[in-house]
Design a protein around this motif. Structure first.
Motif, PDB file in Angstrom:
ATOM      1  N   GLY A 435      28.331  -8.491  -9.992  1.00  0.00           N
ATOM      2  CA  GLY A 435      27.130  -7.179  -9.337  1.00  0.00           C
ATOM      3  C   GLY A 435      26.886  -6.275 -10.542  1.00  0.00           C
ATOM      4  N   LYS A 436      27.256  -6.331 -11.641  1.00  0.00           N
ATOM      5  CA  LYS A 436      26.628  -5.655 -12.741  1.00  0.00           C
ATOM      6  C   LYS A 436      25.136  -6.365 -13.135  1.00  0.00           C
ATOM      7  CE  LYS A 436      30.342  -3.023 -14.656  1.00  0.00           C
ATOM      8  NZ  LYS A 436      31.529  -3.424 -14.069  1.00  0.00           N
ATOM      9  N   ILE A 437      25.426  -7.559 -13.171  1.00  0.00           N
ATOM     10  CA  ILE A 437      24.000  -8.463 -13.566  1.00  0.00           C
ATOM     11  C   ILE A 437      23.223  -8.426 -12.575  1.00  0.00           C
ATOM     12  CG2 ILE A 437      23.272 -10.644 -14.404  1.00  0.00           C
ATOM     13  CD1 ILE A 437      26.187 -11.374 -15.285  1.00  0.00           C
ATOM     14  N   GLN A 438      23.507  -8.556 -11.447  1.00  0.00           N
ATOM     15  CA  GLN A 438      22.700  -8.464 -10.160  1.00  0.00           C
ATOM     16  C   GLN A 438      22.035  -6.932 -10.193  1.00  0.00           C
ATOM     17  OE1 GLN A 438      25.214  -9.471  -6.981  1.00  0.00           O
ATOM     18  NE2 GLN A 438      24.546 -11.556  -6.872  1.00  0.00           N
ATOM     19  N   HIS A 439      22.593  -5.960 -10.529  1.00  0.00           N
ATOM     20  CA  HIS A 439      22.172  -4.525 -10.557  1.00  0.00           C
ATOM     21  C   HIS A 439      21.048  -4.344 -11.787  1.00  0.00           C
ATOM     22  CE1 HIS A 439      21.964  -0.283 -10.595  1.00  0.00           C
ATOM     23  NE2 HIS A 439      22.016  -0.378 -11.777  1.00  0.00           N
ATOM     24  N   PHE A 440      21.531  -4.849 -12.888  1.00  0.00           N
ATOM     25  CA  PHE A 440      20.639  -5.218 -13.993  1.00  0.00           C
ATOM     26  C   PHE A 440      19.234  -5.672 -13.874  1.00  0.00           C
ATOM     27  CE2 PHE A 440      19.134  -7.016 -18.268  1.00  0.00           C
ATOM     28  CZ  PHE A 440      19.289  -5.603 -18.907  1.00  0.00           C
ATOM     29  N   ILE A 441      19.087  -6.867 -13.165  1.00  0.00           N
ATOM     30  CA  ILE A 441      18.103  -7.567 -13.002  1.00  0.00           C
ATOM     31  C   ILE A 441      17.257  -6.910 -11.716  1.00  0.00           C
ATOM     32  CG2 ILE A 441      18.709  -9.615 -13.599  1.00  0.00           C
ATOM     33  CD1 ILE A 441      18.722 -10.677 -10.654  1.00  0.00           C
ATOM     34  N   GLY A 450      11.376 -13.952 -11.295  1.00  0.00           N
ATOM     35  CA  GLY A 450      11.774 -15.341 -11.279  1.00  0.00           C
ATOM     36  C   GLY A 450      13.343 -15.381 -11.080  1.00  0.00           C
ATOM     37  N   LEU A 451      14.091 -14.436 -11.255  1.00  0.00           N
ATOM     38  CA  LEU A 451      15.659 -14.336 -11.234  1.00  0.00           C
ATOM     39  C   LEU A 451      16.073 -13.512 -10.076  1.00  0.00           C
ATOM     40  CD1 LEU A 451      18.079 -15.342 -12.524  1.00  0.00           C
ATOM     41  CD2 LEU A 451      17.819 -13.192 -13.822  1.00  0.00           C
ATOM     42  N   GLY A 452      16.717 -14.026  -9.123  1.00  0.00           N
ATOM     43  CA  GLY A 452      17.125 -13.419  -7.896  1.00  0.00           C
ATOM     44  C   GLY A 452      18.835 -13.276  -7.967  1.00  0.00           C
ATOM     45  N   GLY A 453      19.433 -12.631  -7.037  1.00  0.00           N
ATOM     46  CA  GLY A 453      20.943 -12.435  -6.978  1.00  0.00           C
ATOM     47  C   GLY A 453      21.613 -13.643  -6.926  1.00  0.00           C
ATOM     48  N   GLU A 454      20.935 -14.516  -6.116  1.00  0.00           N
ATOM     49  CA  GLU A 454      21.778 -15.943  -5.703  1.00  0.00           C
ATOM     50  C   GLU A 454      21.769 -16.648  -7.009  1.00  0.00           C
ATOM     51  OE1 GLU A 454      22.810 -17.327  -2.785  1.00  0.00           O
ATOM     52  OE2 GLU A 454      22.873 -15.497  -2.185  1.00  0.00           O
ATOM     53  N   THR A 455      20.706 -16.648  -7.868  1.00  0.00           N
ATOM     54  CA  THR A 455      20.579 -17.536  -9.100  1.00  0.00           C
ATOM     55  C   THR A 455      21.750 -16.832  -9.917  1.00  0.00           C
ATOM     56  OG1 THR A 455      18.380 -17.922  -8.546  1.00  0.00           O
ATOM     57  CG2 THR A 455      19.272 -18.363 -10.913  1.00  0.00           C
ATOM     58  N   VAL A 456      21.785 -15.531  -9.997  1.00  0.00           N
ATOM     59  CA  VAL A 456      22.864 -14.881 -11.026  1.00  0.00           C
ATOM     60  C   VAL A 456      24.304 -15.357 -10.698  1.00  0.00           C
ATOM     61  CG1 VAL A 456      24.111 -12.628 -11.613  1.00  0.00           C
ATOM     62  CG2 VAL A 456      21.375 -13.005 -11.362  1.00  0.00           C
ATOM     63  N   ASN A 466      28.185 -14.325 -18.203  1.00  0.00           N
ATOM     64  CA  ASN A 466      29.429 -13.692 -17.835  1.00  0.00           C
ATOM     65  C   ASN A 466      29.229 -11.943 -18.107  1.00  0.00           C
ATOM     66  OD1 ASN A 466      31.648 -15.325 -17.620  1.00  0.00           O
ATOM     67  ND2 ASN A 466      31.434 -16.119 -19.598  1.00  0.00           N
ATOM     68  N   SER A 467      27.967 -11.442 -18.729  1.00  0.00           N
ATOM     69  CA  SER A 467      27.690 -10.271 -18.806  1.00  0.00           C
ATOM     70  C   SER A 467      26.080 -10.126 -18.942  1.00  0.00           C
ATOM     71  CB  SER A 467      28.446  -9.444 -19.985  1.00  0.00           C
ATOM     72  OG  SER A 467      27.927  -9.949 -21.101  1.00  0.00           O
TER      73      SER A 467
END
Ligand code: AMP
Ligand code: ZN
Length: 668
Positions: A435-441, A450-456, A466-467
């Motif tokens: 969730g944190k990484i998804q929020h960051f991007i 080029g980067l979405g939540g699914e890919t994360v 991991n972070s």
């Protein structure tokens, strides 16, 4: 001077007119840009000539006034409630009562109106100018919330045409779905619990102390009745028509009919149509149209006899509770979710219902296997309204709130006075990490192309992420072997990540996902503290001395930087070359200001505090938030706290008031 006065008056009138065209008639005559230009001109003039200020100037729409506690004031005419019913038979009985009171021969016309589900309000206009806005309260007296209500764009500050000299008008302030969903998206981005329904959010907004925040909320207002002595109308329908002419937002949906059968038709036609309205209604209000007849019918102790509300039933269904699962959010909040035997409610299959927290489970004494009632009403997520007492699950299947995180098994915590349980293992709990990484991007943070939540999620499962800082360690040859990752998309992804290094400090700070640090707060903090190092060292006092930063935010910031892992993350991001400092703005250095430290306090006549701070920085000075022996100047406006002044005197700091500041600037 007379000329300026005329110019200001003309501008105000033009802006009132454009406002009416835009918000009420939906027929703007000028572009948003032109509107903003006019508003800016007026703002500048008002700043320059404070003597010509007007509490109902269109510039007041942006808010600014703070109300510490709302004054309670009596209603000139009491605000009654409405008797209501869910049954058409009772409507027929109501008609019978009307006939009895008015005489069998009486011709009765009705108006049918939508029953808006918001917060009721009474507005007082004197000589065509809004002077007071009062909540319903207990019907006899309510809270004076005029400052907040003035920020609602659909409420006219000045009327048009042939309005009466003095009257009250009542209506409902509401929050349309679109705005409600937007506000919730923002809450979700902050990891804060979502607002449950538009009605409570609307009435909560009206009680905010800071009218600038109210101005940002997409509230609107429909008017539906006049109150006053000797009004220039003889029926409810005429009152609606007149009010519309005077510039109020009066819904076009109201209809005048002359039989109870026609009332039934109105009810039936809105039963479906209401679902596609942009806001919530909970029924239909039927009123006797003639004011003369209304007078004859009068009131009971609680409600008018001449009106009744027909309420639509919220759609309910009963189904079996199969299980309770627990979801862990980005901030560690654990939310229980009821898993239901699928059931159809208002056209959609419902399989899950939110069970806000442990208290709710306990209150319902929930057991797996219970036959429960679910309702899909004004809430976005279906809710459980009760349990069928004759169809209970067995006692040993009672739902007990979990004690450990379902994802990482660490013990859960619930703080005193809080309803929510948290998984505190924020560094190693998978849904929190993802969730944190998804929020960051995310779009509002780093917006990495080029980067979405699914890919994360995928990269997390592959052990590559991991972070947040791991994003900048990704290499092509690691990602390519993963299924679904084509050469082209990997290249895009890595380019997007590389480009994110140029995103400004405020975006990075927001992206870190520190609790309570939303976009605006992030901006504020980056402006005030300039770099992440300064922010990390800031004390609670220094933080709370910043505009709009309260205790809750300050503590969250300090708690974040205390954790060594977070410091390590920040260091890593710095090493990767992300922007962790504000870029110094272009300056016009003035010797007297260069390197000097200023504290700005109080309010000023000719400029806002923000503008003054910007000016000082522009001239090379530095803005500091609290008075200490290290500062050089205290620029003191009206209403500055006495302790600041005392301190400044104690430390021998030069105090500049508005005039001496101007002079100080000029001498060089
Ligand atoms: P209740 O809160 O159920 O007693 O319903 C009464 C309230 O319905 C009033 O106080 C108004 O705030 C609200 N209401 C919404 N739409 C209308 C309308 N068209 N006419 C009168 N009252 C309305
Ligand atoms: Zn966990």
């Amino acid at each position: 001077m007379e000329e300026i006065k005329n110019q200001i008056e003309t501008l105000r009138q033009e802006l009132h007119d454009h406002n009416h065209r835009y918000y009420i008639l939906d027929e703007p005559m000028i572009s948003d840009y032109e509107f903003d230009q006019l508003l800016q001109t007026l703002q500048d003039l008002e700043k320059k000539y404070p003597d010509l200020s007007d509490p109902n100037s269109p510039t007041k729409r942006v808010g600014g006034g703070i109300t510490k506690s709302f004054e309670t004031v009596p209603h000139k005419h009491p605000m009654y409630s409405l008797s209501n019913t869910y049954s058409k038979v009772e409507l027929l009985q109501w008609e019978e009562r009307l006939k009895k009171a008015l005489g069998e021969e009486a011709q009765i016309e009705f108006t049918c109106e939508l029953k808006f589900d918001g917060a009721s309000i009474s507005l007082t206009y004197e000589n065509g100018v809004l002077v007071k806005a009062i909540t319903r309260g207990d019907g006899v007296q309510g809270d004076n919330i005029t400052t907040n209500v003035k920020t609602i764009k659909t409420i006219p500050l000045k009327l048009k045409a042939d309005f009466p000299k003095f009257f009250e008008i009542r209506g409902e302030i509401l929050l349309p779905w679109e705005g409600f969903h937007k506000m919730n998206e923002q809450r979700a981005a902050l990891g804060e619990p979502l607002y449950r329904n538009p009605r409570n959010t609307a009435s909560g907004s009206l009680k905010l102390q800071d009218s600038r925040i109210v101005a940002d909320r997409p509230l609107t207002c429909f008017l539906y009745s006049l109150a006053g002595d000797s009004l220039p109308v003889s029926s409810q329908f005429e009152a609606l028509t007149k009010a519309r002419e005077w510039g109020f937002m009066v819904p076009e949906s109201a209809e005048k009919v002359n039989s109870i059968d026609a009332v039934f038709d109105f009810i039936t036609s809105w039963e479906q149509k209401r679902k596609s309205l942009p806001f919530e209604i909970d029924g239909i209000v039927i009123k006797v149209n003639s004011l003369f007849q209304q007078d004859e019918l009068g009131f009971t102790s609680k409600a008018p006899r001449w009106a009744i509300a027909y309420k639509y039933k919220a759609e309910q269904a009963s189904t079996r509770l199969n299980d309770v699962q627990y979801q862990v959010g980005r901030t560690g909040v654990v939310t229980p979710v009821a898993q239901l035997e699928p059931v159809l409610i208002s056209g959609t299959t419902v399989k899950r219902a939110s069970l806000h927290n442990a208290d709710q489970i306990q209150k319902l004494d929930l057991r797996i296997g219970d036959l429960i009632f679910v309702e899909k009403g004004g809430e976005i997520i279906p809710k459980i309204t009760g349990i069928d007492p004759l169809n209970r699950g067995s006692l040993e299947d009672r739902v007990v709130f979990i004690e450990h995180c379902p994802e990482c098994y660490s013990p859960l915590q619930r703080e005193e006075g809080e309803a929510q349980h948290y998984c505190v293992n924020d560094l190693n709990c998978p849904p929190q990490q993802i969730g944190k990484i998804q929020h960051f991007i995310g779009r509002k943070a780093m917006d990495i192309e080029g980067l979405g939540g699914e890919t994360v999620s995928l990269l997390y499962k592959e052990g590559l992420l991991n972070s947040i800082d791991d994003l900048y360690r990704l290499r092509k040859e690691q990602i390519l072997p993963i299924e679904r990752m084509a050469e082209k998309s990997v290249t895009n992804l890595l380019e997007g990540i590389e480009k994110s290094k140029e995103k400004p400090f405020a975006k990075v700070l927001f992206g870190l996902g520190i609790r309570f640090i939303g976009e605006t707060v992030a901006k504020k903090l980056t402006e005030e503290f300039g770099s992440i190092d300064q922010l990390a060292e800031a004390s609670i006092v220094a933080l709370t001395n910043t505009d709009e930063i309260g205790d809750r935010i300050a503590q969250s910031v300090v708690a974040y930087f205390v954790q060594p892992e977070n410091r390590k993350l920040v260091q890593a991001l710095k090493d990767f070359g992300l922007q962790l400092e504000s870029i110094a703005p272009v300056r016009d250095i003035n010797e007297a200001f260069l390197g000097k430290k200023f504290v700005v306090s109080g309010v000023f006549e000719a400029f806002s505090r923000e503008d003054l701070k910007a000016e000082i920085e522009f001239l090379g000075g530095k803005i500091v938030s609290s008075v200490s022996s290290k500062i050089d100047y205290l620029v003191a406006g009206e209403g500055m706290g006495p302790s600041k002044k005392e301190k400044a005197i104690k430390f021998g700091i030069t105090i500049l008031d508005e005039n001496s500041y101007q002079a100080f600037k000029q001498t060089l």
